[in-house]
Design an enzyme around this catalytic site. Sequence first.
Site, PDB file in Angstrom:
ATOM      1  N   GLU A 294     -18.571  -5.335  12.361  1.00  0.00           N
ATOM      2  CA  GLU A 294     -19.141  -4.326  12.391  1.00  0.00           C
ATOM      3  C   GLU A 294     -20.114  -5.431  13.403  1.00  0.00           C
ATOM      4  O   GLU A 294     -20.989  -5.584  14.493  1.00  0.00           O
ATOM      5  CB  GLU A 294     -20.303  -3.660  11.288  1.00  0.00           C
ATOM      6  CG  GLU A 294     -19.132  -2.785  10.910  1.00  0.00           C
ATOM      7  CD  GLU A 294     -18.585  -3.104   9.499  1.00  0.00           C
ATOM      8  OE1 GLU A 294     -17.608  -1.875   9.367  1.00  0.00           O
ATOM      9  OE2 GLU A 294     -18.781  -4.501   9.355  1.00  0.00           O
TER      10      GLU A 294
ATOM     11  N   LYS B  46       1.084  -1.166   0.184  1.00  0.00           N
ATOM     12  CA  LYS B  46       0.268   0.473   0.027  1.00  0.00           C
ATOM     13  C   LYS B  46       1.164   1.116   0.107  1.00  0.00           C
ATOM     14  O   LYS B  46       1.591   1.855   0.563  1.00  0.00           O
ATOM     15  CB  LYS B  46      -0.936  -0.445   1.321  1.00  0.00           C
ATOM     16  CG  LYS B  46      -2.394   0.859   0.873  1.00  0.00           C
ATOM     17  CD  LYS B  46      -3.351   0.453   2.510  1.00  0.00           C
ATOM     18  CE  LYS B  46      -4.236   1.890   2.675  1.00  0.00           C
ATOM     19  NZ  LYS B  46      -5.145   2.153   3.503  1.00  0.00           N
TER      20      LYS B  46
ATOM     21  N   ARG C 225     -24.473  -1.724   8.976  1.00  0.00           N
ATOM     22  CA  ARG C 225     -24.669  -3.717   8.823  1.00  0.00           C
ATOM     23  C   ARG C 225     -25.168  -4.059   9.612  1.00  0.00           C
ATOM     24  O   ARG C 225     -24.948  -6.195  10.204  1.00  0.00           O
ATOM     25  CB  ARG C 225     -23.162  -3.787   8.692  1.00  0.00           C
ATOM     26  CG  ARG C 225     -22.748  -2.523   7.425  1.00  0.00           C
ATOM     27  CD  ARG C 225     -21.520  -2.248   6.638  1.00  0.00           C
ATOM     28  NE  ARG C 225     -21.652  -3.291   5.866  1.00  0.00           N
ATOM     29  CZ  ARG C 225     -19.852  -4.756   4.918  1.00  0.00           C
ATOM     30  NH1 ARG C 225     -19.109  -3.595   5.430  1.00  0.00           N
ATOM     31  NH2 ARG C 225     -20.372  -4.546   3.570  1.00  0.00           N
TER      32      ARG C 225
END
Length: 643
Positions: A377, A288, A405
């Site tokens: 979540e 990244k 969610r």
Amino acid sequence: MHIEPGALLRTIQSPDDLKKIPQDKLYQVCDELRQYIIDVVSVHGGHFAASLGVVELTVALHYVYNTPYDQLVWDVGHQAYGHKILTGRQQFFETNRKYGGISGFPKRSESEYDTFGVGHSSTSISAALGMAMAAKYKGEKDRKSVAVIGDGAMTAGMAFEALNHAGVADSDVLIILNDNCMSIDPNVGALKEYLTDITTSHAYNKFRDDVWKLLGKLPVGKNFTREMASKLEAGIKGMVSRSSNMFESLNLRYFGPIDGHNITKLTDTLADLRNIPGPKLLHVLTVKGKGYALAEKDQTKWHAPGLFDKITGEIYKKKYDLPQPPKYQDVFGHTIIELAEQNSKIFGITPAMPSGSSLKFMMEKMPDRAFDVGICEQHAVTLSAGMATQGMKVFCNIYSSFMQRAFDQAVHDVAIQKLPVVFCLDRAGLVGEDGPTHHGAYDIPYFRCIPNMIISAPMNEAELRNLMYTAQLDSTELPIVIRYPRGEGVLSDWRKPFETVTIGKGRKLRDGKDIAILSFGHPGNFAAAAIRDLRTDNITPAHYDMRFAKPLDEELLHEALAKYDKIITVEDGSVVGGFGSAVLEFMQQHGYKNDVRILGIPDRIVEHGTLKELHRECGYDAQGIADAVREMMKERVGMTIVG
């Protein structure tokens, strides 16, 4: 400031143009694409490190696959800048995330190359599998579906559910696991350790290389049949147990890991995989922030750094003459530590957002009482509920849009059992440049319909501290939502002594004449500014900071409705089913006929822009509130919902 792309990149307006470039020139395309992203984001802002990490993968995918007929699905979408630039949006890329410009995420209405709208994680495999199953049903034998998912997003339950189905769906889908050990913050959990093991196992990788060589000798294309693939797989079983690889145990053919920054290896590999039928997974190793040293070194900081000097790496910060109010998230992060030092029952939980929520402060100081559970979540909510059954006071910190969610867990595992979990909903309301996938527009309505749920919102930082203090008291026996917006509050001197807030009680900030403003949460500050502006018109509204959308302060409501013919409600949430709707319901129950106008997020998808631009568009900034007051003072009695 207009930024010119490189010589090769400027010739690419579609993947067809990309395919005209010789393979040995693709490295130059990658270099120019990476530099163009750096140049534009440094000047115009946006997500940064994620797209740099998948430059080669993006080029290879569009070079090999026949997009948009072949369907490419990006997970989350932070990493899709290169994809946008290569698919006809190069000339618009400088408008990325700006009001009226292109979205920062893939969006179906924006381009046929954006096959699936994303913003939240872990949806790509399910979507791509659905596309592959539909293609098979329609007889589109040569149509391919590809999902690109990061190892952080792979931790979510939805990704595992899709993997489980993909292995038995007998559909032609390729899952590319972009493994860089990062989401926004470093990845956590057993999957991270497993991928590290599989990446560093020399024996396993040698075996994989041998298998790959076998595949390379096969007559690929139309002569490569499903029967031949089955025979190869049977041979592999004889060489090593399939249980040695989690993905193969789910009936997914596993390939890799391979270097995600070797453009030649990527294009050759993808070209071969395109001709191998059935569900398969390619494990790609990337960095990244690749190509920008500072982003490679501190990937969390450079996920979305804002504007910066690309040469020195200086991130530009606003400079102020006076001390500025802190961000609400930082008030939460420091306050939970204060409370935890006083109350040994307090724990903090966040699903993969320790930096964004500022729970990182507690994780550093109290690592045994604050946890990042990954992009999960649902698990975060039920984990909190489990701890609450044992007498713990758990602050479950989730962005408002991500909380969507875990609605079932909030109902089934928390509210029905009356467990006093504290839901701290960061980014509640409009969030700005991230746009509709991240706006926290709906939490008031979806929590308000749940029995046993308390819903609160602070008007400033001191109120946030007091609500957090109240929530952890033993006397608070029901689950409580504390919602607060993205960004800065209004108090630079915010460390006030804690005070208990009576549940369901608001406060009258000022008396007035003819009209009253009932505000919920931070927009109360917009209302206060509007009231100051209205003095020039000799209009003096009353102002009530209601604090709670559930339970409502009935005493204050009776007072306001009996005294003022005209009422304006203001909230940073959906006008459908939100705080204003609760006031209308109260009025109906008690026979009030006041003239009411509801200001908030309208019943439509609000696009991206700065917070100031979006508050203005939706009509509940200070100017919008003042305008609404002026209009109401001229109107007859009636009810109007603005949206």
